[in-house]
Design a protein around this motif. Structure first.
Motif, PDB file in Angstrom:
ATOM      1  N   LYS A  31       0.831  -1.205   0.000  1.00  0.00           N
ATOM      2  CA  LYS A  31       0.000   0.000   0.000  1.00  0.00           C
ATOM      3  C   LYS A  31       0.868   1.259   0.000  1.00  0.00           C
ATOM      4  N   ASP A  32       1.865   1.279   0.868  1.00  0.00           N
ATOM      5  CA  ASP A  32       2.691   2.476   1.001  1.00  0.00           C
ATOM      6  C   ASP A  32       3.575   2.699  -0.225  1.00  0.00           C
ATOM      7  N   LEU A  33       4.150   1.624  -0.750  1.00  0.00           N
ATOM      8  CA  LEU A  33       4.963   1.771  -1.962  1.00  0.00           C
ATOM      9  C   LEU A  33       4.094   2.156  -3.157  1.00  0.00           C
ATOM     10  N   ALA A  34       2.854   1.684  -3.179  1.00  0.00           N
ATOM     11  CA  ALA A  34       1.948   2.056  -4.271  1.00  0.00           C
ATOM     12  C   ALA A  34       1.672   3.556  -4.262  1.00  0.00           C
ATOM     13  N   LEU A  35       1.513   4.139  -3.072  1.00  0.00           N
ATOM     14  CA  LEU A  35       1.290   5.585  -2.990  1.00  0.00           C
ATOM     15  C   LEU A  35       2.499   6.346  -3.528  1.00  0.00           C
ATOM     16  N   ILE A  36       3.700   5.889  -3.159  1.00  0.00           N
ATOM     17  CA  ILE A  36       4.914   6.514  -3.699  1.00  0.00           C
ATOM     18  C   ILE A  36       4.964   6.315  -5.208  1.00  0.00           C
ATOM     19  N   GLY A  37       4.628   5.098  -5.661  1.00  0.00           N
ATOM     20  CA  GLY A  37       4.645   4.801  -7.090  1.00  0.00           C
ATOM     21  C   GLY A  37       3.664   5.639  -7.880  1.00  0.00           C
ATOM     22  N   VAL A  38       2.501   5.906  -7.296  1.00  0.00           N
ATOM     23  CA  VAL A  38       1.516   6.771  -7.962  1.00  0.00           C
ATOM     24  C   VAL A  38       2.100   8.161  -8.180  1.00  0.00           C
ATOM     25  N   GLY A  39       2.746   8.705  -7.133  1.00  0.00           N
ATOM     26  CA  GLY A  39       3.352  10.028  -7.270  1.00  0.00           C
ATOM     27  C   GLY A  39       4.452  10.053  -8.313  1.00  0.00           C
ATOM     28  N   ILE A  40       5.331   9.042  -8.288  1.00  0.00           N
ATOM     29  CA  ILE A  40       6.413   8.962  -9.264  1.00  0.00           C
ATOM     30  C   ILE A  40       5.847   8.871 -10.679  1.00  0.00           C
ATOM     31  N   THR A  41       4.818   8.059 -10.856  1.00  0.00           N
ATOM     32  CA  THR A  41       4.216   7.885 -12.175  1.00  0.00           C
ATOM     33  C   THR A  41       3.614   9.182 -12.687  1.00  0.00           C
ATOM     34  N   ILE A  42       2.924   9.908 -11.815  1.00  0.00           N
ATOM     35  CA  ILE A  42       2.333  11.182 -12.234  1.00  0.00           C
ATOM     36  C   ILE A  42       3.415  12.160 -12.673  1.00  0.00           C
ATOM     37  N   VAL A  58       1.266  15.078  -5.387  1.00  0.00           N
ATOM     38  CA  VAL A  58       1.083  15.127  -3.935  1.00  0.00           C
ATOM     39  C   VAL A  58      -0.369  14.843  -3.557  1.00  0.00           C
ATOM     40  N   LEU A  59      -1.308  15.447  -4.274  1.00  0.00           N
ATOM     41  CA  LEU A  59      -2.713  15.370  -3.879  1.00  0.00           C
ATOM     42  C   LEU A  59      -3.321  13.989  -4.100  1.00  0.00           C
ATOM     43  N   THR A 113       9.045  23.911  -2.186  1.00  0.00           N
ATOM     44  CA  THR A 113       7.981  23.506  -1.260  1.00  0.00           C
ATOM     45  C   THR A 113       7.477  22.112  -1.598  1.00  0.00           C
ATOM     46  N   TRP A 114       7.267  21.874  -2.894  1.00  0.00           N
ATOM     47  CA  TRP A 114       6.786  20.554  -3.337  1.00  0.00           C
ATOM     48  C   TRP A 114       7.774  19.459  -2.964  1.00  0.00           C
ATOM     49  N   ASP A 115       9.067  19.729  -3.087  1.00  0.00           N
ATOM     50  CA  ASP A 115      10.077  18.734  -2.714  1.00  0.00           C
ATOM     51  C   ASP A 115       9.837  18.208  -1.308  1.00  0.00           C
ATOM     52  N   GLU A 116       9.574  19.111  -0.377  1.00  0.00           N
ATOM     53  CA  GLU A 116       9.374  18.689   1.012  1.00  0.00           C
ATOM     54  C   GLU A 116       8.053  17.953   1.200  1.00  0.00           C
ATOM     55  N   LEU A 117       7.024  18.385   0.497  1.00  0.00           N
ATOM     56  CA  LEU A 117       5.721  17.720   0.614  1.00  0.00           C
ATOM     57  C   LEU A 117       5.765  16.309   0.048  1.00  0.00           C
ATOM     58  N   PHE A 118       6.479  16.128  -1.078  1.00  0.00           N
ATOM     59  CA  PHE A 118       6.486  14.813  -1.719  1.00  0.00           C
ATOM     60  C   PHE A 118       7.617  13.920  -1.219  1.00  0.00           C
ATOM     61  N   PHE A 119       8.846  14.382  -1.315  1.00  0.00           N
ATOM     62  CA  PHE A 119       9.969  13.510  -0.976  1.00  0.00           C
ATOM     63  C   PHE A 119      10.077  13.235   0.520  1.00  0.00           C
ATOM     64  N   ILE A 120       9.776  14.243   1.341  1.00  0.00           N
ATOM     65  CA  ILE A 120       9.942  14.069   2.783  1.00  0.00           C
ATOM     66  C   ILE A 120       8.642  13.625   3.450  1.00  0.00           C
ATOM     67  N   CYS A 121       7.575  14.414   3.296  1.00  0.00           N
ATOM     68  CA  CYS A 121       6.329  14.096   4.004  1.00  0.00           C
ATOM     69  C   CYS A 121       5.571  12.918   3.390  1.00  0.00           C
TER      70      CYS A 121
END
Length: 255
Positions: A42-53, A79-80, A158-166
């Motif tokens: 589940k968690d890797l899929a969320l990261i994968g969705v962001g990377i794919t977008i 992010v969203l 700002t996006w870097d911190e929202l996506f890569f970190i948070c």
């Protein structure tokens, strides 16, 4: 291994621009995660969705209005959409954006905030000018382009911190120790920054920065703190690139 594969897919997609291989590795990694652990999947899929977008468009820096708006929209969705899936479909709050913790910053943390722009002032002009990578950013021909460039630098920071970190780091921390999760998120972070323009020997700067941001977030738990650090650094990035493009316009650097 599935988590390593997800991070490596970002390297293929962003740094090497191998879309087919990158998406294949991402899909295989997510399939492998299903076989290992449902929660990990589940968690890797969320990261994968962001990377794919993010991979749906080039993130090469541009101030042309069409690219400016397209890149902004894609990054917002990256992010969203994971947040929406986490909240609405998975019915949880694994992705959060904790602005403040209520804890006062230590003397060391305050000192780092001062040190970051100073180090940027000392190093960034030398990096951009001697490597020539400042040419990866637009020429900034007029005041409108300079204004859009300033807005874009701060938005992406700002996006870097929202996506890569948070998002990426926080989700990986649910399964791994701080430094394992940190190395995995930094691989994604640095690969994205390579496509953005931080090439040549740029990873020698961006990799330590990405690792420090992850470590600071783990230490402070504060998005506000890592965001302030990042945006102070990005102000110097903006000034250094303008300086490289228009020598003498900002006579505050040593190079």
């Amino acid at each position: 291994m599935p988590a390593v594969g997800v991070s490596a897919s970002a390297f293929l997609l962003f740094a090497l621009q191998l879309a087919g291989w990158g998406h294949l590795l991402l899909a295989l990694s997510l399939l492998g995660a299903v076989l290992v652990s449902r929660e990990l999947a589940k968690d890797l899929a969320l990261i994968g969705v962001g990377i794919t977008i993010v991979s749906t468009t080039s993130v090469v820096a541009s101030v042309d209005w069409d690219r400016f708006l397209t890149i902004g929209a894609v990054l917002l969705l990256a992010v969203l959409v994971p947040v929406a899936v986490d909240r609405l479909l998975l019915r949880r709050r694994a992705i959060r954006f904790p602005l403040r913790t209520g804890e006062p910053w230590t003397r060391l943390e305050k000192g780092y905030i001062v040190a970051v722009p100073f180090l940027g002032w000392l190093i960034l002009p030398f990096y951009f000018i001697t490597s020539g990578v400042y040419r990866n950013w637009p020429p900034l021909a007029d005041g409108g382009e300079v204004a859009r460039f300033f807005a874009g630098v701060n938005f992406v920071g700002t996006w870097d911190e929202l996506f890569f970190i948070c998002t990426c780091f926080a989700l990986l921390r649910r399964h791994f120790g701080v430094w394992t999760a940190n190395l995995l998120q930094a691989t994604i972070f640095v690969s994205f920054l390579w496509e953005l323009g931080y090439q040549a020997w740029g990873p020698l700067l961006t990799a330590p920065f990405a690792l420090l941001q992850g470590w600071l977030f783990a230490r402070t738990g504060s998005l506000l703190y890592v965001l302030i650090v990042h945006l102070l650094f990005d102000v110097v990035v903006f000034l250094a690139i303008v300086h490289a493009r228009h020598p003498g316009a900002i006579p505050i650097f040593l190079v």
